[in-house]
Write a protein that holds these residues in place. Structure first.
Motif, PDB file in Angstrom:
ATOM      1  N   ILE A  93       9.755  34.045  23.773  1.00 37.09           N
ATOM      2  CA  ILE A  93      10.419  35.147  24.476  1.00 37.09           C
ATOM      3  C   ILE A  93      11.173  34.613  25.690  1.00 37.09           C
ATOM      4  CG2 ILE A  93       9.994  37.214  25.884  1.00 37.09           C
ATOM      5  CD1 ILE A  93       7.703  37.835  23.812  1.00 37.09           C
ATOM      6  N   ARG A  94      10.560  33.687  26.412  1.00 37.10           N
ATOM      7  CA  ARG A  94      11.244  33.098  27.577  1.00 37.10           C
ATOM      8  C   ARG A  94      12.533  32.393  27.163  1.00 37.10           C
ATOM      9  NH1 ARG A  94       5.874  31.614  28.558  1.00 37.10           N
ATOM     10  NH2 ARG A  94       4.940  32.850  30.236  1.00 37.10           N
ATOM     11  N   LEU A  95      12.524  31.766  25.982  1.00 33.66           N
ATOM     12  CA  LEU A  95      13.697  31.039  25.497  1.00 33.66           C
ATOM     13  C   LEU A  95      14.811  31.947  24.990  1.00 33.66           C
ATOM     14  CD1 LEU A  95      11.992  28.119  23.534  1.00 33.66           C
ATOM     15  CD2 LEU A  95      13.372  27.921  25.614  1.00 33.66           C
ATOM     16  N   THR A  96      14.444  33.037  24.307  1.00 34.10           N
ATOM     17  CA  THR A  96      15.465  33.832  23.618  1.00 34.10           C
ATOM     18  C   THR A  96      15.571  35.284  24.054  1.00 34.10           C
ATOM     19  OG1 THR A  96      14.007  34.597  21.846  1.00 34.10           O
ATOM     20  CG2 THR A  96      15.103  32.442  21.536  1.00 34.10           C
ATOM     21  N   GLY A  97      14.499  35.860  24.584  1.00 33.79           N
ATOM     22  CA  GLY A  97      14.488  37.284  24.904  1.00 33.79           C
ATOM     23  C   GLY A  97      14.377  38.173  23.672  1.00 33.79           C
ATOM     24  N   ARG A  98      14.232  37.568  22.505  1.00 32.89           N
ATOM     25  CA  ARG A  98      14.167  38.337  21.256  1.00 32.89           C
ATOM     26  C   ARG A  98      12.721  38.598  20.853  1.00 32.89           C
ATOM     27  NH1 ARG A  98      17.395  35.413  16.882  1.00 32.89           N
ATOM     28  NH2 ARG A  98      16.957  37.360  15.820  1.00 32.89           N
ATOM     29  N   VAL A  99      12.494  39.813  20.334  1.00 26.58           N
ATOM     30  CA  VAL A  99      11.148  40.202  19.940  1.00 26.58           C
ATOM     31  C   VAL A  99      11.226  41.234  18.813  1.00 26.58           C
ATOM     32  CG1 VAL A  99      10.968  42.066  21.644  1.00 26.58           C
ATOM     33  CG2 VAL A  99       8.917  40.923  20.900  1.00 26.58           C
ATOM     34  N   ALA A 100      10.217  41.226  17.961  1.00 22.54           N
ATOM     35  CA  ALA A 100      10.042  42.260  16.942  1.00 22.54           C
ATOM     36  C   ALA A 100       8.584  42.695  17.012  1.00 22.54           C
ATOM     37  CB  ALA A 100      10.360  41.726  15.554  1.00 22.54           C
ATOM     38  N   VAL A 101       8.364  44.008  16.995  1.00 21.10           N
ATOM     39  CA  VAL A 101       7.002  44.528  17.085  1.00 21.10           C
ATOM     40  C   VAL A 101       6.783  45.513  15.943  1.00 21.10           C
ATOM     41  CG1 VAL A 101       5.280  45.664  18.538  1.00 21.10           C
ATOM     42  CG2 VAL A 101       7.106  44.322  19.601  1.00 21.10           C
ATOM     43  N   ALA A 102       5.697  45.302  15.200  1.00 21.95           N
ATOM     44  CA  ALA A 102       5.325  46.210  14.116  1.00 21.95           C
ATOM     45  C   ALA A 102       4.118  47.030  14.558  1.00 21.95           C
ATOM     46  CB  ALA A 102       4.991  45.427  12.858  1.00 21.95           C
ATOM     47  N   PHE A 103       4.201  48.325  14.317  1.00 19.88           N
ATOM     48  CA  PHE A 103       3.128  49.270  14.628  1.00 19.88           C
ATOM     49  C   PHE A 103       2.680  49.871  13.303  1.00 19.88           C
ATOM     50  CE2 PHE A 103       6.174  49.108  18.057  1.00 19.88           C
ATOM     51  CZ  PHE A 103       5.396  48.983  19.201  1.00 19.88           C
ATOM     52  N   THR A 104       1.431  49.610  12.893  1.00 16.59           N
ATOM     53  CA  THR A 104       0.944  50.048  11.584  1.00 16.59           C
ATOM     54  C   THR A 104      -0.353  50.824  11.719  1.00 16.59           C
ATOM     55  OG1 THR A 104       1.920  48.107  10.539  1.00 16.59           O
ATOM     56  CG2 THR A 104       0.233  49.283   9.282  1.00 16.59           C
ATOM     57  N   GLN A 105      -0.400  51.991  11.104  1.00 17.79           N
ATOM     58  CA  GLN A 105      -1.641  52.761  11.030  1.00 17.79           C
ATOM     59  C   GLN A 105      -2.400  52.253   9.806  1.00 17.79           C
ATOM     60  OE1 GLN A 105      -1.294  56.987  10.246  1.00 17.79           O
ATOM     61  NE2 GLN A 105      -3.153  57.356  11.438  1.00 17.79           N
ATOM     62  N   PRO A 106      -3.541  51.594  10.003  1.00 12.09           N
ATOM     63  CA  PRO A 106      -4.233  50.963   8.877  1.00 12.09           C
ATOM     64  C   PRO A 106      -4.603  51.905   7.738  1.00 12.09           C
ATOM     65  CG  PRO A 106      -5.062  50.081  10.932  1.00 12.09           C
ATOM     66  CD  PRO A 106      -4.162  51.234  11.291  1.00 12.09           C
ATOM     67  N   THR A 107      -5.039  53.124   8.026  1.00 10.82           N
ATOM     68  CA  THR A 107      -5.506  54.011   6.961  1.00 10.82           C
ATOM     69  C   THR A 107      -4.389  54.598   6.116  1.00 10.82           C
ATOM     70  OG1 THR A 107      -5.590  55.860   8.519  1.00 10.82           O
ATOM     71  CG2 THR A 107      -7.652  54.633   8.136  1.00 10.82           C
ATOM     72  N   THR A 108      -3.148  54.558   6.597  1.00 15.10           N
ATOM     73  CA  THR A 108      -2.039  55.138   5.834  1.00 15.10           C
ATOM     74  C   THR A 108      -0.940  54.130   5.513  1.00 15.10           C
ATOM     75  OG1 THR A 108      -0.761  55.755   7.790  1.00 15.10           O
ATOM     76  CG2 THR A 108      -2.391  57.371   6.978  1.00 15.10           C
ATOM     77  N   ASN A 109      -0.944  52.999   6.178  1.00 16.47           N
ATOM     78  CA  ASN A 109       0.108  51.982   6.093  1.00 16.47           C
ATOM     79  C   ASN A 109       1.432  52.446   6.689  1.00 16.47           C
ATOM     80  OD1 ASN A 109      -1.276  49.765   5.008  1.00 16.47           O
ATOM     81  ND2 ASN A 109      -1.217  50.709   2.993  1.00 16.47           N
ATOM     82  N   ARG A 110       1.449  53.595   7.377  1.00 16.23           N
ATOM     83  CA  ARG A 110       2.677  53.998   8.068  1.00 16.23           C
ATOM     84  C   ARG A 110       3.021  52.889   9.056  1.00 16.23           C
ATOM     85  NH1 ARG A 110       3.656  58.958  12.418  1.00 16.23           N
ATOM     86  NH2 ARG A 110       5.767  58.292  12.964  1.00 16.23           N
ATOM     87  N   THR A 111       4.258  52.425   9.009  1.00 20.27           N
ATOM     88  CA  THR A 111       4.669  51.304   9.854  1.00 20.27           C
ATOM     89  C   THR A 111       6.053  51.559  10.436  1.00 20.27           C
ATOM     90  OG1 THR A 111       3.401  49.761   8.484  1.00 20.27           O
ATOM     91  CG2 THR A 111       5.080  48.805   9.925  1.00 20.27           C
ATOM     92  N   THR A 112       6.149  51.315  11.730  1.00 19.42           N
ATOM     93  CA  THR A 112       7.425  51.350  12.435  1.00 19.42           C
ATOM     94  C   THR A 112       7.639  49.978  13.051  1.00 19.42           C
ATOM     95  OG1 THR A 112       7.274  53.713  12.929  1.00 19.42           O
ATOM     96  CG2 THR A 112       8.689  52.386  14.370  1.00 19.42           C
ATOM     97  N   GLN A 113       8.834  49.437  12.897  1.00 17.88           N
ATOM     98  CA  GLN A 113       9.173  48.153  13.498  1.00 17.88           C
ATOM     99  C   GLN A 113      10.293  48.375  14.514  1.00 17.88           C
ATOM    100  OE1 GLN A 113      11.543  45.273  11.302  1.00 17.88           O
ATOM    101  NE2 GLN A 113      10.123  43.663  11.936  1.00 17.88           N
ATOM    102  N   LEU A 114      10.108  47.810  15.698  1.00 24.29           N
ATOM    103  CA  LEU A 114      11.128  47.857  16.747  1.00 24.29           C
ATOM    104  C   LEU A 114      11.515  46.435  17.108  1.00 24.29           C
ATOM    105  CD1 LEU A 114       9.534  50.568  19.068  1.00 24.29           C
ATOM    106  CD2 LEU A 114      11.305  50.894  17.319  1.00 24.29           C
ATOM    107  N   LYS A 115      12.817  46.210  17.303  1.00 23.86           N
ATOM    108  CA  LYS A 115      13.317  44.895  17.689  1.00 23.86           C
ATOM    109  C   LYS A 115      14.091  45.017  18.991  1.00 23.86           C
ATOM    110  CE  LYS A 115      13.755  43.084  13.014  1.00 23.86           C
ATOM    111  NZ  LYS A 115      14.633  42.355  12.082  1.00 23.86           N
ATOM    112  N   GLY A 116      14.070  43.950  19.767  1.00 23.16           N
ATOM    113  CA  GLY A 116      14.816  43.929  21.013  1.00 23.16           C
ATOM    114  C   GLY A 116      15.333  42.539  21.316  1.00 23.16           C
ATOM    115  N   THR A 117      16.358  42.487  22.148  1.00 19.68           N
ATOM    116  CA  THR A 117      16.966  41.204  22.514  1.00 19.68           C
ATOM    117  C   THR A 117      16.894  40.944  24.013  1.00 19.68           C
ATOM    118  OG1 THR A 117      19.132  42.263  22.698  1.00 19.68           O
ATOM    119  CG2 THR A 117      18.573  41.289  20.563  1.00 19.68           C
ATOM    120  N   ASP A 118      16.237  41.838  24.745  1.00 16.31           N
ATOM    121  CA  ASP A 118      16.165  41.704  26.201  1.00 16.31           C
ATOM    122  C   ASP A 118      14.726  41.596  26.712  1.00 16.31           C
ATOM    123  OD1 ASP A 118      15.237  44.278  25.766  1.00 16.31           O
ATOM    124  OD2 ASP A 118      16.503  45.210  27.306  1.00 16.31           O
ATOM    125  N   ALA A 119      13.824  41.086  25.878  1.00 15.13           N
ATOM    126  CA  ALA A 119      12.409  41.036  26.242  1.00 15.13           C
ATOM    127  C   ALA A 119      12.180  40.153  27.465  1.00 15.13           C
ATOM    128  CB  ALA A 119      11.576  40.535  25.070  1.00 15.13           C
TER     129      ALA A 119
END
Length: 157
Positions: A59-85
């Motif tokens: 993150i210090r090198l690029t500022g890029r990040v991807a985060v996955a949020f998953t509800q285990p019992t349903t597998n509902r998943t949202t992914q957010l990406k950013g370039t200014d981390a």
């Protein structure tokens, strides 16, 4: 992109996985311990510094990040990406967010057969080891398995 439903979802008892990659390197990942809105559209992910050392370096090198949020019992998943981390200090006033996250996450994985003691061990932490990664989502995706997987999140008015 971050409507009320998504904000509530990413702050619930979901699995939070943050990934970062430096140019020419394999991605590195870390488990997030909580999530919170920060300054308008930005969000913060609380991480253990020692477990996330490589991801934090990336993150210090690029500022890029991807985060996955998953509800285990349903597998509902949202992914957010950013370039200014950016990495910020952990505010001890945010510790109740971690306790709430653990309280909601434990039943999710226990329902799938994971021993409760193992989950608590996985999510144990030392307050002085915590940091927050703050970023503004530049893109987001529904990653729930099924026909809509990979679809961009709808823009919010």
């Amino acid at each position: 992109m971050l409507d009320h439903d998504i904000v509530a979802f990413i702050q619930s008892g979901v699995s939070i996985t943050l990934a970062a990659c430096a140019p020419g390197r394999l991605p590195s990942m870390s488990r997030g311990f909580a999530c919170k809105p920060v300054d308008g559209e930005a969000i913060g992910i609380i991480l253990p510094r020692t477990q996330a050392a490589e991801a934090l370096d990336n993150i210090r090198l690029t500022g890029r990040v991807a985060v996955a949020f998953t509800q285990p019992t349903t597998n509902r998943t949202t992914q957010l990406k950013g370039t200014d981390a950016r990495i910020t200090a952990f505010d001890p006033a945010d510790e109740p967010l971690i306790r709430k996250h653990i309280e909601e996450f434990v039943p999710e994985v226990v329902a799938l057969g994971t021993p409760e003691e193992l989950v608590h061990a996985l999510l144990s932490y030392q307050t002085e080891d915590l940091v927050m990664v703050v970023f503004t989502p530049s893109s987001g995706f529904d990653q729930t398995p099924g026909p809509k997987a990979g679809q961009p999140l709808p823009a919010t008015p």
